[in-house]
Write an enzyme that holds these catalytic residues in place. Structure first.
Site, short mmCIF file in Angstrom:
data_model
loop_
_atom_site.label_atom_id
_atom_site.label_comp_id
_atom_site.label_asym_id
_atom_site.label_seq_id
_atom_site.Cartn_x
_atom_site.Cartn_y
_atom_site.Cartn_z
N HIS A 236 -4.71 -0.62 -9.21
CA HIS A 236 -4.62 0.53 -8.34
C HIS A 236 -3.30 0.70 -7.67
O HIS A 236 -3.10 1.91 -7.42
CB HIS A 236 -5.77 0.14 -7.41
CG HIS A 236 -6.05 0.80 -6.19
ND1 HIS A 236 -7.06 1.74 -5.58
CD2 HIS A 236 -5.10 0.76 -4.91
CE1 HIS A 236 -6.91 2.28 -4.46
NE2 HIS A 236 -5.56 1.70 -4.04
N GLU A 237 -2.65 -0.47 -7.06
CA GLU A 237 -1.43 -0.47 -6.64
C GLU A 237 -0.29 -0.06 -7.65
O GLU A 237 0.44 0.88 -7.08
CB GLU A 237 -1.03 -1.80 -6.12
CG GLU A 237 -1.99 -2.11 -4.89
CD GLU A 237 -1.91 -1.01 -3.80
OE1 GLU A 237 -0.94 -0.69 -3.39
OE2 GLU A 237 -2.89 -1.24 -3.04
N HIS B 231 -0.67 4.00 -7.59
CA HIS B 231 0.02 4.63 -6.52
C HIS B 231 1.77 4.25 -6.82
O HIS B 231 2.34 5.43 -6.81
CB HIS B 231 0.20 3.60 -5.48
CG HIS B 231 -1.30 3.61 -4.56
ND1 HIS B 231 -1.91 5.14 -4.17
CD2 HIS B 231 -1.86 2.86 -4.22
CE1 HIS B 231 -3.00 4.98 -3.48
NE2 HIS B 231 -3.18 3.32 -3.58
N ASP C 49 -6.16 4.66 2.04
CA ASP C 49 -5.46 5.76 1.11
C ASP C 49 -6.10 6.99 1.86
O ASP C 49 -5.22 8.13 1.88
CB ASP C 49 -5.98 5.82 -0.34
CG ASP C 49 -5.24 4.60 -0.79
OD1 ASP C 49 -4.09 4.20 -0.56
OD2 ASP C 49 -5.93 3.89 -1.85
ZN ZN Z 1 -4.35 2.34 -2.37
#
Ligand code: ZN
Length: 244
Positions: free
Chosen positions: A49-50, A53, A154
Site C-alpha cells: 500500500h505504501e 503511494h 489518505d
Molecule cells: Zn495510505
C-alpha cells in the site's frame, strides 16, 4: 525514522520496521502463532500500500527514501509535499486503490476455490483457507479505513486536496484536521465502550497526527510568506540599486 531497523530495500526505497512494531508481534504471538502470521501478512499488504503511494509520488518528482512500519500502520517518508492539490489527490488515492484492486481481482478466484462458506466466514484463522480469506478481507478493511475523510488517513489528504483547490491549503488543512479530531474522539468513545484497546490507541494516534499535520502546514505557509516578503524586499533593493 529514529528507532527503526532496516528490513530490506526495494526499488531504491528502504523498508524499515520501528522497534515498537515488535511489541505488536509479541501481542499477537500471545494470542497464538497463527495470529502472529496474520498480522505479518497484514503488514505485507500495508507495505505494498505504501509502495503504491511511493510509486505515484515519484511520478511527480517526489523522492521516497524509506517506508517505516509502525504498529498503527506504514509511513512513507517523502522529501517534500506535493506542489499541486491534484498530485496529492492521486498520491493519496494510490494506496487504497491498490487494496481495492486486490479485493476485486481475487474475489472470483477465491470464491471459486473456497466457496462462499469459507469466503464469507467471520474472522477465524483455524484453517489455511480461512487464513487466506482473512488476509484477503483485511485489504478491504485497509481501503475503507484509509478512505475515512479525516487526517491523517489518505481520505483526509484527498479531502484536503479537493478543498485546497477552492480555499487554499491552510483552510483546507484546518477542515481535514477537524475531521481527524472528530473521528478520533468517535473512535475513542467506541473503543472505550467496546473495551477495544487498539482502537483507543489508534484514536490517540489520529488526534496527535492530525494536530501535527496542521502545525506543519502552518509553518510551511509562514515560511512561504517570509520568502514572498523577502522577494519583495529584494526587488525594492534592486530597483534602488538600479537608480543609484
Ligand atoms: Zn495510505
Amino acid at each position: 525514522m529514529r528507532g527503526s531497523i532496516k528490513l530490506f530495500k526495494i526499488a531504491g526505497i528502504r523498508v524499515n520496521v520501528h522497534a515498537t512494531f515488535f511489541l505488536l508481534l509479541l501481542l499477537f504471538l500471545a494470542m497464538g502463532i497463527k495470529w502472529m502470521f496474520l498480522i505479518s501478512a497484514v503488514f505485507f499488504f500495508v507495505t505494498l500500500h505504501e509502495l503504491a503511494h511511493s510509486i505515484v509520488a515519484r511520478k511527480f518528482g517526489i523522492n521516497v527514501k524509506e517506508i517505516t512500519l509502525l504498529p498503527i500502520g506504514g509511513v512513507a517518508s517523502m522529501n517534500r509535499m506535493p506542489e499541486k492539490p491534484y498530485q496529492e489527490l492521486l498520491i493519496s488515492l494510490a494506496g487504497p486503490l491498490f487494496n481495492i484492486a486486490i479485493v476485486v481481482i481475487f474475489f472470483f478466484p477465491l470464491y471459486a476455490i473456497f466457496g462462499p462458506e469459507t469466503l464469507f466466514h467471520p474472522l477465524s484463522v483455524n484453517t489455511l483457507p480461512l487464513f487466506i480469506v482473512q488476509i484477503y478481507w483485511i485489504n478491504l478493511m485497509l481501503a475503507v479505513f484509509n478512505l475515512i475523510p479525516a487526517f491523517p488517513m489518505d481520505g483526509g489528504r484527498m479531502l484536503r486536496a479537493i478543498l485546497a483547490q477552492k480555499m487554499g491549503s491552510v483552510k483546507a488543512t484546518r477542515i481535514a484536521v477537524i475531521c481527524g479530531h472528530v473521528f478520533s474522539i468517535l473512535f475513542l468513545v467506541v473503543g472505550f465502550l467496546k473495551g477495544h484497546f487498539i482502537l483507543m490507541l489508534i484514536a490517540v494516534f489520529i488526534y496527535i497526527s492530525a494536530s501535527n499535520e496542521e502545525m506543519q502546514v502552518n509553518m510551511q505557509e509562514r515560511f512561504k510568506d517570509r520568502y514572498r516578503n523577502r522577494d519583495a524586499e529584494d526587488k525594492i533593493g534592486d530597483e534602488k540599486n538600479g537608480k543609484d
